[in-house]
Design an enzyme around this catalytic site. Structure first.
Site, PDB file in Angstrom:
ATOM      1  N   GLY A 145      62.786  53.075  50.328  1.00 22.48           N
ATOM      2  CA  GLY A 145      61.960  54.075  51.189  1.00 22.48           C
ATOM      3  C   GLY A 145      60.689  53.308  51.685  1.00 22.48           C
ATOM      4  CB  ALA A 159      51.975  45.521  70.069  1.00 27.23           C
ATOM      5  CB  VAL A 198      66.392  48.635  50.373  1.00 27.50           C
ATOM      6  CG1 VAL A 198      66.532  48.431  48.893  1.00 27.50           C
ATOM      7  CG2 VAL A 198      67.782  48.493  50.847  1.00 27.50           C
ATOM      8  CE  LYS A 214      68.566  53.648  48.352  1.00 30.36           C
ATOM      9  NZ  LYS A 214      68.082  54.606  47.339  1.00 30.36           N
ATOM     10  CE  LYS A 266      70.201  55.200  51.373  1.00 32.72           C
ATOM     11  NZ  LYS A 266      70.003  56.423  51.714  1.00 32.72           N
TER      12      LYS A 266
END
Length: 429
Positions: free
Chosen positions: A135, A33, A133, A206, A106
């Site tokens: 990593g 950005a 979820v 997860k 999670k």
């Protein structure tokens, strides 16, 4: 909203929190950005705990809720963990204050995702959880973004690195579960209380999240069928390999006309299957859609660097103004999926039991299975030293689990059978 610098409050300074602080210190202008991100407040259980990074110049908050509501940060990052308590209170405080939230939690998303999504939608701010979820492996973004043009029918894979490490070491080292678990705890792969991991609950959180993203529904963790690896015996690992399989803890979610089946259980996977090749602490996932077909992703499921990178990716999405529904649909339309009765599901199975070393045993077992409507696919009898009896292993053709359970009950009552048959499912992935 256009800003030259985004102020980030971070609650939770464990492995991931430390990795994130180091990342933002080294690369404050990482996001595309054109703005920068800097940490302007932190909170953790202990301020004086030794850490491999310097927090002396950062504003400290004893209460993560106060940090979440502070006017001195623009983005709140929750890395505390736990489905309730301070983590949930802090996330709610940030959302109520109209702040974007990024979390790696999670349990929080799996158990309270629908209500938090509704709050985020009402306040018009993002709630992002890529790091919750797999990593640093982008499973969430894959389902939330890349698969929106398809109808996902199933997701399945290895979602817990601790369990994968333990099963890998049991096989390669020929060591029992308890010994390998103790080693994993010494090495930091497993917690002092490993229940969430080895009991299958972490993977269930997860897969509940992935099911919600895949099928456009609210997470329904309570409906997941969960079995961990704590009862996986070294004998089963060895016998499964003799049959051409490797045992993995597989988390899966599939939908049909009857609803959605979400489950976590130890599973036999063919040795040449990609999931069988994912060893150590790796995570791996198959996604199957009606148009794209099958996609396979694999990568690190934990660790300071990979997981902090996933958190940073979500921060970048906030900075660039990316906006999507939390679970693929407006929160007001989210409903928990209709769970499928697992007893009606069809699967192939592995059965292992000990029998007396006497004539007619195999015939009695085969006859009992046939009477119950279970068809045998393969058979293995392999004497094991110091065993109380002779281990017998059968694999079956696809059969309804209710039929298989009834057959196991009948076999367990045979006088020649010394223990209740051990049931493991064989992957259909």
């Amino acid at each position: 909203m256009s800003r030259s610098n985004w102020r980030v409050g971070v609650a939770g300074l464990g492995t991931v929190g430390g990795g994130l602080l180091n990342f933002l210190s080294d690369r404050p202008g990482f996001a595309p950005a054109g703005a920068t991100a800097s940490v302007t407040g932190v909170s953790a259980r202990s301020r004086s705990r030794p850490r491999p990074y310097d927090i002396s110049n950062l504003p400290w908050f004893d209460d993560p809720v106060a940090l979440a509501a502070s006017p001195d940060n623009d983005i709140f990052v929750e890395l505390i963990g736990g489905s309730d308590g301070p983590a949930k209170a802090a996330v709610e405080a940030a959302l109520n204050a109209g702040k974007p939230v990024v979390t790696a939690n999670k349990a929080l998303i799996a158990e309270h995702g629908a209500e938090l999504a509704a709050l985020a939608e009402a306040k018009g701010v993002p709630l992002l959880f890529e790091a919750a979820v797999m990593g640093g492996t982008p499973a969430v973004k894959m389902l939330r973004e890349a698969m929106v043009g398809d109808d996902v029918m199933s997701v399945a894979g290895i979602l817990n690195g601790t369990c994968n490490y333990i099963l890998t070491e049991m096989e390669t080292g020929g060591r029992p579960f308890a010994e390998v678990l103790a080693e994993a705890q010494r090495l930091g792969y497993a917690e002092a209380d490993p229940t969430m991991d080895v009991g299958g609950f972490d993977a269930a959180h997860k897969i509940s999240i992935l099911a919600a993203l895949a099928f456009g529904c609210a997470p329904n963790y309570a409906a997941a069928e969960i079995e961990g690896i704590d009862q996986v015996a070294l004998l089963d690992i060895q016998l499964a390999k003799d049959l051409g399989y490797r045992i993995k803890l597989i988390a899966s979610a599939s939908r049909s006309d009857g609803g959605v089946l979400v489950r976590v259980h130890p599973t036999l996977v063919a040795l040449n299957h990609p999931l069988a090749q994912a060893g150590g602490a790796l995570n791996a996932l198959f996604i199957e859609g009606t148009r794209i077909g099958r996609i396979f992703i694999q990568g690190p499921g934990a660790g300071a660097g990979p997981t902090a990178a996933a958190v940073a990716a979500d921060i970048a999405d906030v900075m660039t103004g990316a906006s999507r529904p939390v679970f693929q649909a407006k929160a007001s339309t989210l409903k928990p999926f209709t769970p499928v009765d697992p007893s009606k599901s069809m699967s192939r199975a592995y059965l292992r039991f000990l029998v007396k070393d006497e004539p007619g045993v195999i015939a009695a077992v085969s006859e009992t299975l046939a009477e119950a409507g279970v068809s045998i696919e393969s058979f293995l009898q392999k004497p094991v030293e110091n065993a109380d009896g002779v281990p017998i292993v059968l694999t079956t053709h696809a059969v309804a689990e209710s039929v298989l359970t009834a057959a196991i009950d009948r076999i367990a009552n045979l006088s020649s059978v010394l223990d209740r048959p051990r049931l493991l499912r064989i992957a259909r992935i």
